[in-house]
Every structure is written in C-alpha cells, then in structure tokens.
Write an enzyme that holds these catalytic residues in place. Structure first.
Site, PDB file in Angstrom:
ATOM      1  N   TYR A 111      15.798  -2.625 -14.551  1.00 11.11           N
ATOM      2  CA  TYR A 111      16.290  -3.916 -14.043  1.00 11.11           C
ATOM      3  C   TYR A 111      15.209  -4.985 -14.147  1.00 11.11           C
ATOM      4  CZ  TYR A 111      17.624  -7.477 -10.626  1.00 11.11           C
ATOM      5  OH  TYR A 111      17.900  -8.667  -9.999  1.00 11.11           O
ATOM      6  N   LYS A 124      15.229  -8.288 -16.691  1.00 13.11           N
ATOM      7  CA  LYS A 124      15.217  -9.640 -16.125  1.00 13.11           C
ATOM      8  C   LYS A 124      14.023 -10.436 -16.667  1.00 13.11           C
ATOM      9  CE  LYS A 124      17.534 -11.315 -13.373  1.00 13.11           C
ATOM     10  NZ  LYS A 124      18.731 -12.199 -13.565  1.00 13.11           N
TER      11      LYS A 124
END
Length: 294
Positions: free
Chosen positions: A128, A132
């Site tokens: 994640y 990002k």
C-alpha cells in the site's frame, strides 16, 4: 474565476465530506464521480471526460485502501494507487489544469522519533505504502501544477473506519485489546476536506504537504477517548503490543506528520484531534436520533 473541478472517489469518506462542503462553497462547479461514473484506470475514458467537461482541476480521493489485502492484490493496488493518478494528472495537464492527490503516512517506515516533514526520505514497508508513493511520483511528473497531501488515520461519519468500529465493538464486547505502541494523529475527513477547499480557493501551490489533526496519540488512547466521548463505559480496553496483533502489512510505529507547511501556505488553523473527534461522534449521535424519530 469559476472552475470546473473533477472529484474522484466521491463515495468514500473524504469524497462524501467533499460533497457536503461543495454545497457550502457553490462558487465552483463540481463533478463528483466514483467507479460507476468514471473508471480512473481507463485512459481514454479519463481524457474524454476531462476534455468534454472542460475540467480545470482534479481532486483525487480514490484509492485502494485495504492495507492488508494489498499484500495479496498488488496488481490491482498499483493500478488504482499508482497508475490511475498518473493518468488523471496527464489528462488535466493537457488543459493546463491542476491536481490535488491524496496520499498517506505509509510512504514512511515509521522509525522516526520526531514529526515527519515533507522533505524527509520516503521508505514504505508495505505494498500500500509503495504504490501510494509511486502515485505521488506519477502525479508530480505528469502535472506541473500538482499538490500532494499526505494524511493519516482518516475517519468520518461516512464509510467504515476505526472510530465506527471501536464504537460498535465497545457496545458488543465486554473487553477489547488495542495496540498502544503505534503512535500517530487521527484525521477527521471533514477537516482534510476543509484544507482542500482552502487550497482550491486560494490557488494550488504545487508541492508535497502533510495534513492531520493536531496532537499525538496511540491507537489504545484513541480508543479510550472514542468510548469516553461516545458514552461507552461497559467495555474494558486493554493495551496490546504490535507483536500480539500480527497483520499481513507492516504498520508504521510512528506516524506523526509536521503540518507547518500547509498551515503557513494556506493560512489555515488545524483543530486538535479530540475536538474533531467529539464533533464527528456528535454528528453520528444526531443522525441516530433522527433515524429513531422516523
């Protein structure tokens, strides 16, 4: 100047808060979309939408946010968090427009002992966080009027989040174990939306910014505060070490963000986390009372 602004991820926590504030800020025209209205992984669909609707700016609230599931679904996570923001940025750049990309504290590994400033080296330790960060880089590369806002511990009256979960579990269970050795700052999505509107109305100043509420707390202390404000007194909350609650994705132990840059650039004041938490829980109670009346 009246601007035409595309807001993606409108069904999420931040997207819903954006829609509420749009009604209070009617000077611009907003196009609120989620996957049903616009597939942000489809380059042709994005370019067509941005061109036909004459979009001047984009606020990208859409993301793959299931942190643990991301470890297994890296391809989809990268498509939504890294590739899609780059496509949006490239499309609005063709119109000479601006973009605000929402990012995360997970771009850092959480080993700091003082608040993270925007210029510190990034070091994500999860899929994640890595995707990002790739999204940040894609947006900054594709759009010269791009603003990145990193935030942390987001909650709202909308969607699923930690505050709602702790209230529900506090009512259902006599005892809860919550991690005490991960430190950060909760962020009320409405406060983040207000900061976004401040940037839009003043004019986007390109660069990377940090935003969360003021103050510092652990997940354990946050839960205690949630229960106190919500009037839950029958559930005992126990402190847990991170090692006692293993997860597929590593969590940063220290996620405190320095907000000096965004406060000085846009002249905003940021509320203390407990003030905003009380506001949010108060709204939840008001809505519950309205439902009971009906």
């Amino acid at each position: 100047m009246i601007m035409r602004i595309l807001v993606t991820g409108c069904n999420g926590q931040l997207g819903n808060e954006m829609q509420l504030l749009e009604k209070e800020n009617p000077q611009h025209t907003y196009f609120n979309t989620d996957v049903a209205e616009l597939d942000i992984t489809d380059q042709q669909a994005i370019e067509k939408f941005v061109s036909e609707q004459e979009i001047d700016g984009i606020v990208n609230c859409a993301a793959y946010t299931a942190v643990d599931k991301a470890e297994e679904n890296e391809v989809l996570c990268r498509k939504l968090n890294a590739e899609a923001p780059g496509l949006l940025a490239a499309a609005v750049e063709k119109r000479g427009g601006w973009m605000i990309q929402i990012s995360t504290d997970y771009v850092f590994d959480g080993t700091n002992h003082k608040p993270y400033v925007e210029t510190e080296p990034t070091c994500p330790n999860s899929v994640y966080g890595a995707t990002k960060l790739e999204g940040e880089q894609a947006v900054l590369s594709a759009c010269h009027r791009a603003m990145i806002i990193r935030t942390a511990w987001l909650y709202s009256t909308f969607g699923n989040n930690f505050v709602k979960t702790m209230i529900r579990l506090g009512k259902e269970k006599p005892e809860l174990g919550v991690i005490f050795d991960q430190i950060g700052t909760p962020t009320y999505a409405r406060d983040l939306a207000l900061a976004i509107f401040a940037a839009v109305n003043k004019g986007v100043v390109p660069g990377v910014y940090h935003f969360s509420n003021e103050g510092v707390i652990s997940w354990y202390d946050f839960t205690k505060a949630i229960h106190r404000i919500a009037g839950i007194s029958t559930c005992k909350v126990r402190p847990l070490h991170t090692a006692e609650y293993p997860t597929p994705a590593a969590r940063p132990h220290y996620s405190v963000l320095d907000k000096t840059k965004i406060k000085e650039t846009y002249g905003i004041e940021i509320p203390y986390w407990e003030t905003s938490l009380a506001e949010c829980i108060g709204k939840m109670k008001d809505w519950e009372n309205e439902i009971m009346k009906d």
